[in-house]
Design a protein around this motif. Structure first.
Motif, short mmCIF file in Angstrom:
data_model
loop_
_atom_site.label_atom_id
_atom_site.label_comp_id
_atom_site.label_asym_id
_atom_site.label_seq_id
_atom_site.Cartn_x
_atom_site.Cartn_y
_atom_site.Cartn_z
N ARG A 6 -4.18 4.52 5.39
CA ARG A 6 -4.77 5.12 6.60
C ARG A 6 -5.89 4.24 7.08
NH1 ARG A 6 -4.44 10.16 2.69
NH2 ARG A 6 -2.18 10.17 2.68
N ALA A 14 -1.96 2.35 -5.30
CA ALA A 14 -1.44 3.69 -5.59
C ALA A 14 -2.52 4.47 -6.34
CB ALA A 14 -0.17 3.58 -6.45
N GLY A 51 7.77 2.46 -1.50
CA GLY A 51 6.96 1.49 -2.23
C GLY A 51 7.62 1.01 -3.51
N ILE A 75 2.64 1.25 3.61
CA ILE A 75 3.60 2.36 3.61
C ILE A 75 2.90 3.70 3.80
CG2 ILE A 75 5.37 3.54 2.22
CD1 ILE A 75 5.79 0.72 0.86
N ASN A 76 1.69 3.81 3.28
CA ASN A 76 1.01 5.10 3.45
C ASN A 76 -0.50 4.92 3.47
OD1 ASN A 76 0.76 7.81 3.85
ND2 ASN A 76 1.13 8.39 1.74
N GLY A 79 5.51 5.25 -4.40
CA GLY A 79 6.35 6.27 -3.77
C GLY A 79 7.79 5.82 -3.59
N ILE A 131 0.87 -1.19 0.00
CA ILE A 131 0.00 0.00 0.00
C ILE A 131 0.90 1.24 0.00
CG2 ILE A 131 -1.81 1.25 1.23
CD1 ILE A 131 -2.64 -1.41 2.52
N1 LIG Z 1 9.41 3.22 9.37
C1 LIG Z 1 10.42 3.88 8.87
O1 LIG Z 1 11.56 3.77 9.33
C2 LIG Z 1 10.20 4.76 7.66
C3 LIG Z 1 11.25 4.99 6.75
C4 LIG Z 1 10.99 5.77 5.62
C5 LIG Z 1 9.72 6.33 5.43
N2 LIG Z 1 8.75 6.13 6.36
C6 LIG Z 1 7.41 6.71 6.19
O2 LIG Z 1 6.77 6.00 5.13
C7 LIG Z 1 5.82 6.86 4.51
C8 LIG Z 1 6.03 6.82 3.00
O3 LIG Z 1 7.30 7.35 2.67
P1 LIG Z 1 7.72 7.50 1.14
O4 LIG Z 1 9.05 8.15 1.13
O5 LIG Z 1 7.52 6.24 0.41
O6 LIG Z 1 6.59 8.57 0.67
P2 LIG Z 1 6.14 8.99 -0.80
O7 LIG Z 1 7.27 8.85 -1.75
O8 LIG Z 1 5.48 10.30 -0.68
O9 LIG Z 1 5.03 7.87 -1.21
C9 LIG Z 1 3.75 7.90 -0.67
C10 LIG Z 1 2.93 6.77 -1.28
O10 LIG Z 1 1.65 6.72 -0.66
C11 LIG Z 1 0.64 6.66 -1.67
N3 LIG Z 1 -0.62 7.18 -1.15
C12 LIG Z 1 -1.04 8.47 -1.06
N4 LIG Z 1 -2.28 8.51 -0.51
C13 LIG Z 1 -2.65 7.22 -0.26
C14 LIG Z 1 -3.81 6.61 0.28
N5 LIG Z 1 -4.88 7.32 0.68
N6 LIG Z 1 -3.84 5.27 0.41
C15 LIG Z 1 -2.78 4.51 0.01
N7 LIG Z 1 -1.66 5.04 -0.53
C16 LIG Z 1 -1.59 6.38 -0.65
C17 LIG Z 1 1.22 7.44 -2.81
O11 LIG Z 1 0.55 7.11 -4.01
P3 LIG Z 1 0.39 8.19 -5.23
O12 LIG Z 1 1.68 8.97 -5.26
O13 LIG Z 1 0.21 7.31 -6.42
O14 LIG Z 1 -0.76 9.06 -4.88
C18 LIG Z 1 2.67 6.93 -2.78
O15 LIG Z 1 2.74 5.66 -3.38
C19 LIG Z 1 6.01 8.23 5.14
O16 LIG Z 1 5.03 8.41 6.13
C20 LIG Z 1 7.39 8.16 5.75
O17 LIG Z 1 7.54 9.05 6.82
C21 LIG Z 1 8.97 5.35 7.47
#
Ligand SMILES: NC(=O)c1ccc[n+]([C@@H]2O[C@H](COP(=O)([O-])OP(=O)(O)OC[C@H]3O[C@@H](n4cnc5c(N)ncnc54)[C@H](OP(=O)(O)O)[C@@H]3O)[C@@H](O)[C@H]2O)c1
Length: 324
Positions: free
Chosen positions: A217, A177, A159, A214-215, A156, A152
């Protein structure tokens, strides 16, 4: 040196391109001439100082490290004391303290040699997101050949690598996505990509051995329902969970719920290690994983790159190209 410096926390308005002193590597560190730096959500969190719960770690009213940027790819130009495993002239990638700059210091143990066959821009798109994806898929998801895996947030930063790594391990991967990025997600190895705006994965009949959230809710209870009886839910992150906690209570809720089921429900904070970078380099060199570089912008356009990220315009990763 020229660097992107932030003054206080806030929108991209807090960023300035300034001339500041070049940092010096301490014991166990090296100085890297930065050629490229990757942009990921974590950079936005540090710039915004959100959620507030992270501020004790980064600085209460402004960040202790004023130069933005973590992902780095460049060349080692000097060594701190006790660094024996890297040499001046090594082309490296990994994580650094303040990589949106011409030079950055990095712990030697958080750098590895750039995979053969790729350049600085591609290498800079890998570290934070790739390491997080590797940990989610392999260490926490325990993904095996033949598993059905749902990612999920598949389009990004994290992902894009999670889909590729799970597919490389022999799993059948389904992504979630936006519809506009479905082709990109399938190009990474997903058999299907569901649009989060029009389909609720938890209402569909499919069951998954591993869900990597990953994102999303979605409530934990609903995600648990789409797991196989011994399946695993691995929560990586999620945005829009509120300014105070960022929704971390959902992650803790998963841990508590895990005590009452055979299924594994949990979250993790990723670690930055040379061993992980070596594994990612191996996956890139074997052709199993490619760097997901979308846009490449100069250091002077960091604000625009962050605007693109926040507007959902990036497929995979944005890269800041610092020097040739
Ligand atoms: N646990 C850890 O150590 C760790 C490490 C790194 C990151 N994170 C966290 O992981 C999250 C993602 O990071 P990222 O760098 O991959 O972010 P990102 O590049 O902004 O990617 C976000 C992803 O979420 C998707 N998305 C947006 N709205 C959504 C929804 N309502 N339902 C499902 N998917 C949705 C986006 O899809 P579209 O673009 O196609 O809209 C995109 O695929 C962040 O919160 C970040 O802080 C945590």
């Amino acid at each position: 040196m020229t660097a992107v410096v932030q003054q206080g926390y806030g929108s991209t308005d807090v960023l300035r391109v300034e001339r500041i002193s070049t940092p010096e590597p301490a014991e166990g560190q090296v100085l890297v001439r930065v050629h490229a730096a990757g942009l990921d959500r974590g950079v936005w969190h540090i710039m915004a100082g959100l959620p507030y719960i992270v501020r004790p770690m980064f600085g209460m009213t402004s960040p202790r490290q004023p130069v933005l940027g973590v992902d780095v790819a460049g060349v080692v130009v000097s060594l701190g004391a006790d660094v024996t495993d890297l040499a001046v002239g090594d082309a490296v990638f990994g994580t650094a303290d303040g990589s949106f700059a011409e030079y950055a210091v990095a712990d030697a143990g958080k750098l590895a040699r750039i995979p053969a066959g790729i350049g600085f821009d591609e290498a800079a798109a890998i570290p934070v997101s790739g390491l997080t994806a590797l940990e989610a898929v392999r260490e926490h998801g325990l993904v095996e050949p033949g598993h059905r895996v749902l990612v999920i947030g598949a389009s990004g930063g994290v992902g894009g690598y999670a889909v590729q790594i799970a597919a490389a391990l022999g799993a059948e991967v389904v992504g979630v996505a936006s519809a506009a990025k479905a082709d990109f997600v399938r190009s990474l190895g997903a058999v299907r990509c569901l649009d989060y705006a029009t389909s609720d994965v938890t209402a569909l009949p499919e069951r998954y051995d591993v869900v990597i959230d990953i994102n999303g809710r979605l409530p934990i209870g609903r995600l648990e329902r789409i797991l196989t009886p011994a399946g695993a839910l691995v929560i990586v992150g999620g945005e829009n969970g509120g300014a105070l906690t960022g929704g971390i209570e959902r992650q803790f809720g998963a841990r508590i719920r895990s005590a009452f089921t055979r299924r594994r429900l949990g979250f993790f904070i990723s670690s930055e290690s040379r061993a992980g970078l070596h594994e990612l380099a191996g996956l890139v060199e074997s052709g199993a994983v490619r760097a997901t570089v979308d846009t490449v912008r100069p250091l002077s356009a960091v604000r625009e790159a962050i605007d693109d990220l926040l507007a959902g315009r990036i497929r995979g990763k944005a890269v800041i190209h610092v020097t040739d």
